[in-house]
Write a protein that holds these residues in place. Structure first.
Motif, mmCIF file in Angstrom:
data_model
loop_
_atom_site.group_PDB
_atom_site.id
_atom_site.type_symbol
_atom_site.label_atom_id
_atom_site.label_comp_id
_atom_site.label_asym_id
_atom_site.label_seq_id
_atom_site.Cartn_x
_atom_site.Cartn_y
_atom_site.Cartn_z
ATOM 1 N N ALA A 66 -2.974 1.383 -8.667
ATOM 2 C CA ALA A 66 -2.606 -0.012 -8.887
ATOM 3 C C ALA A 66 -2.169 -0.323 -10.311
ATOM 4 O O ALA A 66 -1.813 -1.453 -10.611
ATOM 5 C CB ALA A 66 -3.728 -0.972 -8.466
ATOM 6 N N THR A 78 -4.638 -6.364 -5.683
ATOM 7 C CA THR A 78 -4.612 -5.516 -4.496
ATOM 8 C C THR A 78 -3.787 -6.190 -3.410
ATOM 9 O O THR A 78 -3.760 -7.415 -3.301
ATOM 10 C CB THR A 78 -6.033 -5.253 -3.970
ATOM 11 O OG1 THR A 78 -5.928 -4.458 -2.789
ATOM 12 C CG2 THR A 78 -6.748 -6.539 -3.615
ATOM 13 N N HIS A 117 0.836 -1.198 0.000
ATOM 14 C CA HIS A 117 0.000 0.000 0.000
ATOM 15 C C HIS A 117 0.874 1.252 0.000
ATOM 16 O O HIS A 117 2.081 1.200 0.241
ATOM 17 C CB HIS A 117 -0.903 0.035 1.234
ATOM 18 C CG HIS A 117 -2.175 -0.719 1.043
ATOM 19 N ND1 HIS A 117 -2.282 -2.057 1.327
ATOM 20 C CD2 HIS A 117 -3.399 -0.341 0.570
ATOM 21 C CE1 HIS A 117 -3.516 -2.468 1.060
ATOM 22 N NE2 HIS A 117 -4.208 -1.456 0.598
ATOM 23 N N VAL A 174 -9.164 -5.432 -8.162
ATOM 24 C CA VAL A 174 -9.434 -4.001 -8.329
ATOM 25 C C VAL A 174 -9.502 -3.595 -9.794
ATOM 26 O O VAL A 174 -9.965 -2.512 -10.135
ATOM 27 C CB VAL A 174 -8.392 -3.124 -7.597
ATOM 28 C CG1 VAL A 174 -8.626 -3.153 -6.102
ATOM 29 C CG2 VAL A 174 -6.982 -3.523 -7.948
#
Lengths: 358, 358, 358, 358
Positions: D239, D299, D106, D328
């Protein structure tokens, strides 16, 4: 505008120092298929060139512009136009004084404060020589604007001597080395400036630039206003300390009644009864002449010694020897015209982009 | 600046119409970890808020600012700061006249010329209401600048009545609704403005904004000069017709000797003997106070009928009924301060980016 | 990026056509007091120069770069750096065919569609010759980044022949004309490319560029992400059709477990156990190597005739005679490295501007 | 693009955090007199809204968009369009873990490295929630482009399962929650994703976006190329790890003969025999469909614990509990379409600005 680039769609980037090998600019975003060659640019440079009267610096530069890119078979191609002028008058000489002693009122000390280094030869990047490229870019901008837009500049005040606006004669301004539009004022200025020059002094001035035939609708609220871009453009010229549009500072003393520009339909077209606004309302051109004035300070290069300091932090008195301009405002006239042309050309393209055909 | 955004690293985008549901701004590029909450912004908005004296519009707006993003647990996060003010004083009323009859001197006709459409309610986007967001952004900019930089503004001329600079008192300016820094002039202005108001007339003004403690080195030659960005910023404020730095237009009448700012070393630091330059040399701050003045025209909303036209091209006479400002220059004081703060904050970050620590 | 400028604080504007008098660039925003002279730039240009092997175009250009501004006594001054290379290999020849017959897969037809005019000589502005100035700017960018950042590129695939990453040897890549980092693959490529060249055919390739030592924190969410700026930069290189970061397209086939980069503290510092991310998380550098790959299409200049049309709208078959590159991907290696350097330098300054010292 | 703004003439600035009071955007530069109300935007937001299938996050947001400015009586006015969506699903809960333990893969750790602070609630600014405003802006961009331009997106690969292009059916893609254009692949994906979801795993994907009816001439060499702007736009989506145009990376394996797009005149118009180029030559659109693909990583929110560290520098293992997206890439389809629309709208205006009517 950012660092050394101005404009958004008609973008001009200038480079070069006063005593480097050359100065130049890159014009990006010029529309294609506009007829252009060096001969279209050269006359405007010749107007700005120093050494044309006793009241401007005696530096002699041929200032021959070369087009290095962006033009093919006499037409712009839409790709970047690179213009270059070789510096031919780089006399080899001793710059010792200017290197170490800050000239009061010059950018010398400020550049050192900012960058910790500066090319001190002839003022380097802060020299008014940079404005030659503005004039060159302005010549291209005029082509973008087309013949329907007429941009003219004049000196309207030299020191305490302002012109009488009742005698304002644009044709006269175009034909004398002082860009003076007032026949009675011309000899007054000549005598006054001769005195300034003899004393090794200098004096400020006010320049007016008027653009006629500007289409209505140029300018974008609220941070791309035509007048705020003009203010920025003029204030970026060396030695400029003030800019005004239309009535400018005089508007502070006017009432709403005095400052009103009445409108009437005449033959199916909107006509204004006066132009206190200087051609701009809410940041947008109205079709009236766009009127800008800017004030130029006296050059700080004077024969009278002024207290100063050295790079090393010692007190000295500095006076400026050698060639200099008694009134830098004179040569600012063609520069102001050029900036007007560049700002208008940029806004013309920006308006066309957002709104479509004019 | 471009359309509705100004600044490069400290970037402010404003949006909203006078009588829409809300106005707002997005501040992008603010440094992280700066303490900020709505209470830091609100006092500056309160200073600008109309209806505080009889000399500004009687529109009543709470102007409560909300922070919608970019602040977490009382600190900026480096992500965009969204500020919003709901428009609470949108009286439902008949806009018929303003929709079809162009108010002379307003942006009405220019917006229609450009866009072919405009939100005429309360002036829409061209309303001075937009300046509330400048003030909000300026409050954030002050935080970026820190306590070392002090920005103060004052009204220095109302119509024909200029202050006596020998009596200039910044503390006084901070405590009266006219931002008047001259105790003897304050009653003169009050009486003068009462007369203007009674007649349904309006009058122009001059505002001065001074920033002290500005680090040397801010500003980037030649098209990112600190003074040219200030000129743009001030000229972008509604009704502004002129901007000057330091001596400004007065420099046109000065000789080089009169305009010189001598320099001396004192206790190991560079000191200037005067500040004709207004704190900027070659477009770069020198550590002296940065001094800007701007002229505001009289609002064109007056009771006297002025010839005008309708959207459909018929001649009419237009007068402005209802609430209005006899002198829009008054409320321009906090707006000018805010623009100074925003320009300085942007240049602080830009300087740090190129050159490193100050 | 806009037209012919890229970067925000470290801004590069390039100009020039393949067969005009010169090509050049202006680098604006470079920090001051960085040691720089032409000898720092020339070696990088020499790496890119064509004619060094049989697999690149045989055009012979000395590509001697000149610094025309922005450097004084061997150091950058913070003012714009103008670089220029004279075009010496402009053989006078008949361009008749290229002027009127669109080469399939070239920009010829697109330039005409857009501008209605093009400088067809040698491809004009669309020629890969423009990339020489990217390499020159990249050399300056490397100076801004300093010795702590190491940027290296290699060819990792030629046609169907990809390297074996277990044998990846950066030192090898630096010493052969194909920038091949795999000793066993080098002879395979040489033989394969010799066959392609003999047939007058061409082939695509994939380039990898890795930057080590990049400080954590570069990149700005959400539209100034480091990886989105890298994607733009690489895609702007002639003939590039794809860009990927870290795992890139392979990530589409991975599960979250396979793609995870674990973190651990080691000796007080954060260490990543792998680098699937390619050194960027959320658009911001993490201190890991920044890894970019891009795909270059086969040049469309081939000996096999391809159906095409003329400017006048007649069907023709076009084949390309004369010198050409069998694999333009080879010379794209130093160009990719340069773009990496420019993007990182720009983000370094942008980060310093917003957040302060690194 | 710069920080939180993208585009040049059609400029979009987004703001807001996942769990702040609202998210929003400001669209500046939109042409005037375009019919627009919230109902034109809402359907596109509904397509992106999570919780529509079991394969996207179960967060429930109404995502009701409000227009706060720039539209008057159902038409755009040319002034900034402010759009806002209130965050309604901000469950009050304990964010303790996410605040102190970095989720591997992340942006958490990168934001802290850069800013030293972050709004950790729901990912703050780095949350995919930001993309809702891209979709809203894209809906406006579609209006600018008009009905002649059709933009469609589809998922073309999920993990190892790529569609069979012979079965590509755009109508099908528009009618299933996975945006799958291949009837035979749809059940395969459903079963595969159900397995991924059950395991608490995640998987990557490839999205394709095609724009038909794009006028020839959009894009500006050499740093404002249409394809480089598209690469930047797509890579800026959360992403995304790779972007390609036309043949993309496959072009690396092709010969010039295989990659050639022949041209022929048909009924007086230029026709291409194939579209390996993906609609762009030399950075300029040719009138062919513009074809972009981008790869989305899996993800990093997975149930399997991954080694990580805390803010305080302690080793921990982190797993993600609660709602999350197994893929995602699904919701990236409408986002990719929106970015395509915004880039095309911007280039349409830029082209009109420089060159005039299309």
């Amino acid at each position: 505008m950012s660092y050394n680039t101005f404009g958004h769609l008609f973008r001009v980037t200038t480079w070069g120092e006063s005593h480097g090998p050359a100065i130049g600019c890159v014009i990006d975003g010029c529309p294609p298929r506009i007829a252009l060659d060096a001969a279209d640019i050269q006359p405007w440079l010749d107007r700005r060139r120093p050494g044309q009267s006793q009241f401007t610096t005696q530096r002699q530069e041929a200032d021959q512009v070369e087009i290095l890119s962006g033009v093919f078979e006499g037409q712009t191609t839409g790709t970047p136009i690179s213009l270059l002028i070789h510096n031919t008058d780089q006399r080899s000489r001793d710059y010792g004084d200017i290197a170490t002693r800050y000239r009061p009122g010059h950018a010398d000390v400020a550049y050192d404060m900012k960058y910790g280094i500066r090319d001190y030869r002839g003022g380097g990047r802060s020299s008014a020589r940079e404005t030659a490229m503005r004039v060159a870019a302005g010549a291209v901008a005029r082509r973008v604007l087309g013949d329907g837009v007429r941009i003219r500049g004049a000196l309207v005040q030299v020191g305490p001597h302002a012109i009488n606006r009742d005698r304002l004669d644009w044709d006269l301004a175009a034909t004398n080395a002082l860009f003076c539009p007032d026949a009675e004022m011309l000899p007054v200025w000549e005598e006054y400036l001769a005195g300034i020059r003899k004393k090794g002094s200098s004096i400020g001035a006010v320049i007016e630039v008027v653009a006629e035939g500007v289409p209505a609708g140029l300018g974008a609220p609220v941070y791309g206003k035509l007048d705020s871009d003009l203010a920025m453009a003029m204030m970026s010229i060396n030695a400029v300390k003030g800019v005004e549009i239309g009535e400018g500072f005089a508007a502070a003393s006017l009432t709403g009644e005095e400052n009103a520009d009445p409108m009437r339909m005449e033959d199916g077209s909107l006509r204004f009864g006066s132009n206190h606004a200087g051609g701009v309302l809410g940041g947008i051109s109205t079709g009236q002449p766009v009127v800008v004035r800017f004030a130029v300070k006296p050059t700080s290069s004077i024969l009278t010694p002024v207290p100063s300091v050295t790079r090393e932090g010692e007190n000295v008195d500095v006076m400026t020897k050698g060639r200099h301009d008694p009134c830098v405002g004179i040569r600012a006239v063609p520069v102001g015209e050029a900036m007007m042309a560049c700002v208008l050309a940029d806004h013309l393209l920006r308006h066309r982009g957002q709104v479509g055909s004019l």
